[in-house]
Write a protein that holds these residues in place. Structure first.
Motif, PDB file in Angstrom:
ATOM      1  N   ARG A  92       0.396  -1.656  -0.511  1.00  9.66           N
ATOM      2  CA  ARG A  92       0.302  -0.076   0.272  1.00  9.66           C
ATOM      3  C   ARG A  92       1.167   1.105   0.109  1.00  9.66           C
ATOM      4  O   ARG A  92       0.620   2.100  -0.856  1.00  9.66           O
ATOM      5  N   TRP A  93       2.011   0.920   0.557  1.00  6.48           N
ATOM      6  CA  TRP A  93       2.629   2.466   0.779  1.00  6.48           C
ATOM      7  C   TRP A  93       3.627   2.653  -0.807  1.00  6.48           C
ATOM      8  O   TRP A  93       3.927   3.652  -1.181  1.00  6.48           O
ATOM      9  N   ALA A  94       4.014   1.668  -1.117  1.00  8.72           N
ATOM     10  CA  ALA A  94       4.620   1.977  -2.367  1.00  8.72           C
ATOM     11  C   ALA A  94       3.845   2.435  -3.312  1.00  8.72           C
ATOM     12  O   ALA A  94       4.335   3.057  -4.175  1.00  8.72           O
ATOM     13  N   GLU A  95       2.570   1.272  -3.258  1.00 13.89           N
ATOM     14  CA  GLU A  95       1.766   1.942  -4.730  1.00 13.89           C
ATOM     15  C   GLU A  95       1.945   4.092  -4.715  1.00 13.89           C
ATOM     16  O   GLU A  95       1.146   4.675  -5.436  1.00 13.89           O
ATOM     17  N   GLY A  96       1.397   4.295  -3.344  1.00 15.85           N
ATOM     18  CA  GLY A  96       1.579   6.216  -3.777  1.00 15.85           C
ATOM     19  C   GLY A  96       2.983   6.615  -3.573  1.00 15.85           C
ATOM     20  O   GLY A  96       2.699   8.196  -3.629  1.00 15.85           O
ATOM     21  N   ALA A  97       3.282   5.918  -2.604  1.00 18.88           N
ATOM     22  CA  ALA A  97       3.705   7.625  -1.765  1.00 18.88           C
ATOM     23  C   ALA A  97       5.579   7.176  -2.513  1.00 18.88           C
ATOM     24  O   ALA A  97       6.081   7.154  -3.054  1.00 18.88           O
ATOM     25  N   GLU A  98       5.575   8.816  -2.485  1.00 17.35           N
ATOM     26  CA  GLU A  98       7.541   9.202  -2.763  1.00 17.35           C
ATOM     27  C   GLU A  98       7.767   9.806  -1.517  1.00 17.35           C
ATOM     28  O   GLU A  98       8.174  11.241  -1.880  1.00 17.35           O
ATOM     29  N   PRO A  99       8.337   8.506  -0.774  1.00 18.85           N
ATOM     30  CA  PRO A  99       8.395   9.384   0.372  1.00 18.85           C
ATOM     31  C   PRO A  99       9.639   9.852   0.750  1.00 18.85           C
ATOM     32  O   PRO A  99      10.859   9.549   0.096  1.00 18.85           O
ATOM     33  N   GLU A 100       9.711  10.736   2.130  1.00 15.28           N
ATOM     34  CA  GLU A 100      11.164  11.169   1.976  1.00 15.28           C
ATOM     35  C   GLU A 100      11.596  10.768   3.392  1.00 15.28           C
ATOM     36  O   GLU A 100      10.647  10.806   4.593  1.00 15.28           O
ATOM     37  N   LEU A 101      12.465  10.723   3.880  1.00 13.27           N
ATOM     38  CA  LEU A 101      12.849  10.421   5.536  1.00 13.27           C
ATOM     39  C   LEU A 101      13.297  11.103   6.326  1.00 13.27           C
ATOM     40  O   LEU A 101      14.182  12.137   6.249  1.00 13.27           O
ATOM     41  N   ILE A 102      12.583  10.838   7.784  1.00 16.15           N
ATOM     42  CA  ILE A 102      13.030  12.205   8.102  1.00 16.15           C
ATOM     43  C   ILE A 102      13.252  11.581   9.615  1.00 16.15           C
ATOM     44  O   ILE A 102      13.563  12.816  10.247  1.00 16.15           O
ATOM     45  N   GLY A 116       0.717  13.027   0.838  1.00 21.47           N
ATOM     46  CA  GLY A 116      -0.822  13.058   0.201  1.00 21.47           C
ATOM     47  C   GLY A 116      -1.266  11.344   1.248  1.00 21.47           C
ATOM     48  O   GLY A 116      -1.803  11.208   1.688  1.00 21.47           O
ATOM     49  N   ALA A 117      -0.094  10.300   1.816  1.00 19.65           N
ATOM     50  CA  ALA A 117       0.328   9.203   2.155  1.00 19.65           C
ATOM     51  C   ALA A 117       0.192   8.992   3.236  1.00 19.65           C
ATOM     52  O   ALA A 117      -0.086   8.663   4.174  1.00 19.65           O
ATOM     53  N   GLY A 118       0.851  10.593   4.239  1.00 18.32           N
ATOM     54  CA  GLY A 118       0.954   9.908   5.848  1.00 18.32           C
ATOM     55  C   GLY A 118       2.416   9.823   5.713  1.00 18.32           C
ATOM     56  O   GLY A 118       3.435  10.288   5.288  1.00 18.32           O
ATOM     57  N   TYR A 119       2.210   8.714   6.923  1.00 19.33           N
ATOM     58  CA  TYR A 119       3.710   9.000   7.890  1.00 19.33           C
ATOM     59  C   TYR A 119       3.922   7.392   7.708  1.00 19.33           C
ATOM     60  O   TYR A 119       3.039   6.621   7.595  1.00 19.33           O
ATOM     61  N   ARG A 120       4.533   6.545   7.603  1.00 21.47           N
ATOM     62  CA  ARG A 120       5.186   5.136   7.710  1.00 21.47           C
ATOM     63  C   ARG A 120       6.017   4.951   9.023  1.00 21.47           C
ATOM     64  O   ARG A 120       7.313   5.790   8.612  1.00 21.47           O
ATOM     65  N   VAL A 121       5.753   4.347  10.198  1.00 25.39           N
ATOM     66  CA  VAL A 121       7.016   4.071  11.288  1.00 25.39           C
ATOM     67  C   VAL A 121       6.953   2.716  11.042  1.00 25.39           C
ATOM     68  O   VAL A 121       6.022   1.404  11.099  1.00 25.39           O
ATOM     69  N   SER A 122       8.579   2.612  11.440  1.00 26.66           N
ATOM     70  CA  SER A 122       8.503   0.290  11.335  1.00 26.66           C
ATOM     71  C   SER A 122       9.921   0.269  11.926  1.00 26.66           C
ATOM     72  O   SER A 122      11.043   1.796  11.637  1.00 26.66           O
ATOM     73  N   ALA A 123      10.353  -0.271  12.262  1.00 26.84           N
ATOM     74  CA  ALA A 123      11.378  -1.205  13.146  1.00 26.84           C
ATOM     75  C   ALA A 123      11.222  -2.693  13.146  1.00 26.84           C
ATOM     76  O   ALA A 123      10.411  -2.853  12.937  1.00 26.84           O
ATOM     77  N   VAL A 124      12.697  -3.000  12.581  1.00 30.32           N
ATOM     78  CA  VAL A 124      13.273  -3.867  12.387  1.00 30.32           C
ATOM     79  C   VAL A 124      12.143  -5.444  13.720  1.00 30.32           C
ATOM     80  O   VAL A 124      13.131  -4.676  15.121  1.00 30.32           O
ATOM     81  N   GLU A 125      11.464  -6.274  13.715  1.00 29.98           N
ATOM     82  CA  GLU A 125      11.346  -6.877  14.421  1.00 29.98           C
ATOM     83  C   GLU A 125      10.083  -6.157  15.382  1.00 29.98           C
ATOM     84  O   GLU A 125       9.495  -7.266  16.490  1.00 29.98           O
ATOM     85  N   HIS A 126       9.736  -4.928  15.136  1.00 25.85           N
ATOM     86  CA  HIS A 126       8.892  -4.162  16.126  1.00 25.85           C
ATOM     87  C   HIS A 126       7.437  -4.059  15.267  1.00 25.85           C
ATOM     88  O   HIS A 126       6.766  -3.579  16.275  1.00 25.85           O
ATOM     89  N   GLY A 127       7.441  -4.158  14.495  1.00 23.16           N
ATOM     90  CA  GLY A 127       6.291  -3.872  13.298  1.00 23.16           C
ATOM     91  C   GLY A 127       6.018  -2.680  12.747  1.00 23.16           C
ATOM     92  O   GLY A 127       7.539  -2.104  12.079  1.00 23.16           O
TER      93      GLY A 127
END
Lengths: 315, 99
Positions: free
Chosen positions: A46-56, A75-86
């Protein structure tokens, strides 16, 4: 906003799919966030479909590999990720959160929720977040601010062990209402180093909540505080190297100290910065601030005693 | 309106929309939302800025400050001119030149 019993944390009520760490039965009027639990692969697609993200924001493992990442897309908002944390996708206005939690121990997913996802949602919904622990002593909510490694969480744990109540471990979600600063209870997660836990007697440990497991810290699920409180005092801890711990005294440069302890400093949207200035200004003018210079030998149980004593002097 | 050399005293000033300020216990903090930069003003300068935002007219601000603080008008004029120059230079106010 509506007044109904809801699962809540950081001044938001959560509807839809369940998230861990929330406080059930909160009756405050709070803005809603709908939660969708989903598979990590689905969220990434879903994130890859629309997002042109900036790493903040990025925090690497000690060997340099990426660990925690926060990306933003207009447009897409925020993606928060951490290895093995979600992985979590947050709508730009913070009204929706799609979450893929880890299959591992519950504290792992909770850590990412407590440290990034819920504070980020709170700022998107017009709360300001302060890097502070919160404890309730004789019905007075006290915030404890300290640089990493100073013993903020350990001191808060000892205040709880000595009869106080848990309010927040690391993040206080704040808002100004009628000229006063209100704080909302945080995620039900308490983290303490094993050597600090050893200094707490068994009866006190039982007050920390259900043990959730161990990483480099011991993790507990404390009972959540059932609603917002006005902030009655804010205590800055500082290891100064002086021979004896002094009584709490005046804070030097309170504006810089408050603004410098805003949580999620990478969130620099103008509307956030303007709100932050308003909340911190109100805090400096209406909430008693004090600083505690800690002597090297003083341990969290003694510091908790000083916090308790100080709290009881507050109006 | 455009920034002015320090020696030129403006007659009217405005605070741009991207500039916000709030009083703290010991100072007024001014934030430029476009740059994300914070600036600190002592309480007297903070009060001057507040009045500049309220009244716009620099002479009227000087008069009010003189009345509020009991400071001679000539001294307030000097301090206010210096403050305006500094704020213009930092992009925290916009000034109209004297005619």
């Amino acid at each position: 906003m509506s007044r109904v019993e809801a699962d809540a944390a950081v001044g938001l009520r959560f509807t839809g799919d369940a998230l861990p760490g929330l406080i059930p039965g909160v009756e405050d009027e709070l803005p809603a966030v709908t939660v969708e639990r989903a598979d990590a692969r689905v969220l990434d697609e879903r994130w890859a479909e629309g997002a042109e993200p900036e790493l903040i924001f990025e925090r690497p493992f000690p060997d340099g590999r990426p660990f925690l990442r926060v990306e933003r897309d207009a447009g897409a908002g925020y993606r928060v990720s951490a290895v093995e944390h979600g992985i979590h996708l947050l709508a730009p206005d913070g009204a929706h959160c799609a979450s893929a939690l880890t299959d591992g121990p519950v504290w792992r997913g909770l850590k990412l929720l407590a440290a990034q996802v819920l504070p980020l949602l709170a700022t998107l919904r017009a709360r300001e977040v302060l890097h502070a622990a919160g404890v309730v002593v004789d019905e007075r909510l006290i915030g404890i601010v300290a640089p990493s490694g100073t013993g903020k969480s350990a001191t808060a744990c000892n205040v709880i062990a000595q009869g106080g109540r848990f309010f927040a471990d690391d993040v206080l979600a704040l808002e100004v209402l009628d000229g006063r600063v209100w704080a909302h209870p945080g995620t039900r997660l308490l983290n303490v180093y094993p050597h600090d836990l050893e200094a707490i007697a068994d009866a006190g440990r039982a007050r920390l909540g259900e043990p959730l497991g161990t990483s480099d810290k011991e993790h507990f699920a404390p009972e959540g505080f059932p609603g917002a409180l006005t902030l009655r005092g804010l205590l800055f801890l500082r290891r100064s190297g002086q021979a004896e711990t002094s009584a709490p005294g005046p804070v030097a440069h309170p504006s810089a100290r408050l603004l410098g302890n805003a949580f999620l400093p990478y969130l620099d949207r103008p509307e956030r910065l303007a709100l932050q200035l308003e909340v911190m200004s109100t805090l400096s003018r209406t909430v008693p601030l004090a600083e505690l210079d800690i002597a090297p030998g003083d341990r969290p149980p003694e510091l908790a005693g000083i916090v308790n004593e100080w709290a009881r002097t507050l109006p | 309106m455009s920034p002015l050399p320090a020696a030129v005293r403006p007659t009217r000033v405005t605070i741009p929309q991207h500039v916000v300020f709030r009083a703290f216990v010991e100072e007024t903090v001014v934030l430029n939302l476009e740059s994300g930069r914070y600036h600190g003003l002592n309480p007297t300068a903070g009060r001057m800025l507040e009045l500049l935002g309220e009244l716009g007219d620099v002479d009227a601000v000087a008069q009010r400050m003189s009345e509020e603080t009991g400071t001679p008008r000539t001294r307030v004029d000097d301090d206010l001119s210096t403050l305006c120059s500094s704020l213009v230079e930092r992009g925290l106010i916009e000034a109209e030149p004297a005619t």
